[in-house]
Design a protein around this motif. Structure first.
Motif, short mmCIF file in Angstrom:
data_model
loop_
_atom_site.label_atom_id
_atom_site.label_comp_id
_atom_site.label_asym_id
_atom_site.label_seq_id
_atom_site.Cartn_x
_atom_site.Cartn_y
_atom_site.Cartn_z
N VAL A 164 4.98 2.08 0.01
CA VAL A 164 4.13 3.25 0.11
C VAL A 164 4.24 3.81 1.52
O VAL A 164 3.85 3.16 2.49
CB VAL A 164 2.66 2.92 -0.23
CG1 VAL A 164 1.80 4.17 -0.15
CG2 VAL A 164 2.56 2.29 -1.61
N ASP A 165 4.78 5.01 1.62
CA ASP A 165 4.86 5.70 2.90
C ASP A 165 3.55 6.46 3.08
O ASP A 165 3.28 7.43 2.40
CB ASP A 165 6.04 6.65 2.92
CG ASP A 165 6.13 7.45 4.21
OD1 ASP A 165 5.37 7.13 5.17
OD2 ASP A 165 6.93 8.39 4.27
N ASP A 166 2.74 5.98 3.99
CA ASP A 166 1.39 6.52 4.22
C ASP A 166 1.41 7.52 5.37
O ASP A 166 0.75 7.34 6.39
CB ASP A 166 0.44 5.35 4.51
CG ASP A 166 -1.01 5.76 4.53
OD1 ASP A 166 -1.46 6.45 3.59
OD2 ASP A 166 -1.71 5.40 5.50
N GLY A 167 2.19 8.59 5.19
CA GLY A 167 2.22 9.66 6.19
C GLY A 167 3.02 9.35 7.43
O GLY A 167 2.69 9.82 8.52
N SER A 168 4.10 8.60 7.28
CA SER A 168 4.93 8.25 8.45
C SER A 168 5.50 9.49 9.11
O SER A 168 5.83 10.48 8.45
CB SER A 168 6.09 7.35 8.02
OG SER A 168 5.61 6.13 7.53
N THR A 169 5.62 9.43 10.42
CA THR A 169 6.19 10.53 11.19
C THR A 169 7.48 10.13 11.91
O THR A 169 7.98 10.87 12.73
CB THR A 169 5.17 11.05 12.24
OG1 THR A 169 4.82 9.96 13.11
CG2 THR A 169 3.92 11.58 11.56
N ASP A 170 7.99 8.95 11.57
CA ASP A 170 9.22 8.46 12.19
C ASP A 170 10.34 8.48 11.15
O ASP A 170 10.33 9.28 10.23
CB ASP A 170 9.00 7.07 12.79
CG ASP A 170 8.50 6.06 11.76
OD1 ASP A 170 8.46 6.39 10.56
OD2 ASP A 170 8.16 4.94 12.17
N ALA A 171 11.27 7.57 11.23
CA ALA A 171 12.42 7.52 10.31
C ALA A 171 12.11 6.78 9.01
O ALA A 171 13.00 6.63 8.17
CB ALA A 171 13.60 6.87 11.01
N ALA A 199 -5.79 2.33 1.26
CA ALA A 199 -5.41 3.34 0.28
C ALA A 199 -3.94 3.18 -0.12
O ALA A 199 -3.58 3.36 -1.29
CB ALA A 199 -5.66 4.74 0.83
N ALA A 200 -3.09 2.84 0.82
CA ALA A 200 -1.67 2.62 0.52
C ALA A 200 -1.50 1.42 -0.41
O ALA A 200 -0.75 1.48 -1.39
CB ALA A 200 -0.87 2.43 1.80
N ALA A 201 -2.20 0.34 -0.13
CA ALA A 201 -2.12 -0.85 -0.98
C ALA A 201 -2.64 -0.54 -2.39
O ALA A 201 -2.04 -0.96 -3.38
CB ALA A 201 -2.92 -2.00 -0.36
N ASN A 202 -3.72 0.19 -2.48
CA ASN A 202 -4.25 0.55 -3.79
C ASN A 202 -3.31 1.46 -4.56
O ASN A 202 -3.18 1.34 -5.78
CB ASN A 202 -5.63 1.21 -3.64
CG ASN A 202 -6.70 0.20 -3.29
OD1 ASN A 202 -6.59 -0.97 -3.60
ND2 ASN A 202 -7.74 0.68 -2.64
N ALA A 203 -2.63 2.37 -3.88
CA ALA A 203 -1.66 3.25 -4.53
C ALA A 203 -0.50 2.43 -5.11
O ALA A 203 -0.08 2.66 -6.24
CB ALA A 203 -1.13 4.30 -3.56
N GLY A 204 0.00 1.49 -4.34
CA GLY A 204 1.06 0.63 -4.83
C GLY A 204 0.62 -0.24 -5.98
O GLY A 204 1.33 -0.40 -6.98
N LEU A 205 -0.57 -0.79 -5.88
CA LEU A 205 -1.11 -1.63 -6.95
C LEU A 205 -1.28 -0.84 -8.24
O LEU A 205 -1.01 -1.34 -9.33
CB LEU A 205 -2.46 -2.21 -6.51
CG LEU A 205 -3.15 -3.13 -7.49
CD1 LEU A 205 -2.29 -4.36 -7.77
CD2 LEU A 205 -4.50 -3.55 -6.94
#
Length: 73
Positions: A23-30, A58-64
């Motif tokens: 889950v990419d939680d709004g990353s701003t890098d590569a 929230a990222a863990a819940n989205a993946g789950l």
């Protein structure tokens, strides 16, 4: 710099079938490009979700919510 090593380690697990949900939680890098590369190379085992930055829970819940596996980590 640790993301490819972590993904390679997950892919090296012997338990099959293997389901990796990143889950990419709004990353701003590569991170989005790295995850897209892994998803393209391992389409049967790897899935990427992207969402605006909402935090680790929230990222863990989205993946789950989309997981189909028996074991979750």
């Amino acid at each position: 710099p640790w993301l490819p090593a972590a993904l390679d380690s997950a892919l090296a697990q012997s338990h099959r079938p293997l389901e990796i949900i990143a889950v990419d939680d709004g990353s701003t890098d590569a991170t989005p490009a790295i995850l897209a590369d892994y998803a393209a190379r391992h389409p049967d085992a790897f899935r990427v979700l992207s969402q605006p930055n909402r935090g680790q829970c929230a990222a863990a819940n989205a993946g789950l919510a989309v997981s189909r596996g028996h074991y979750i980590k």
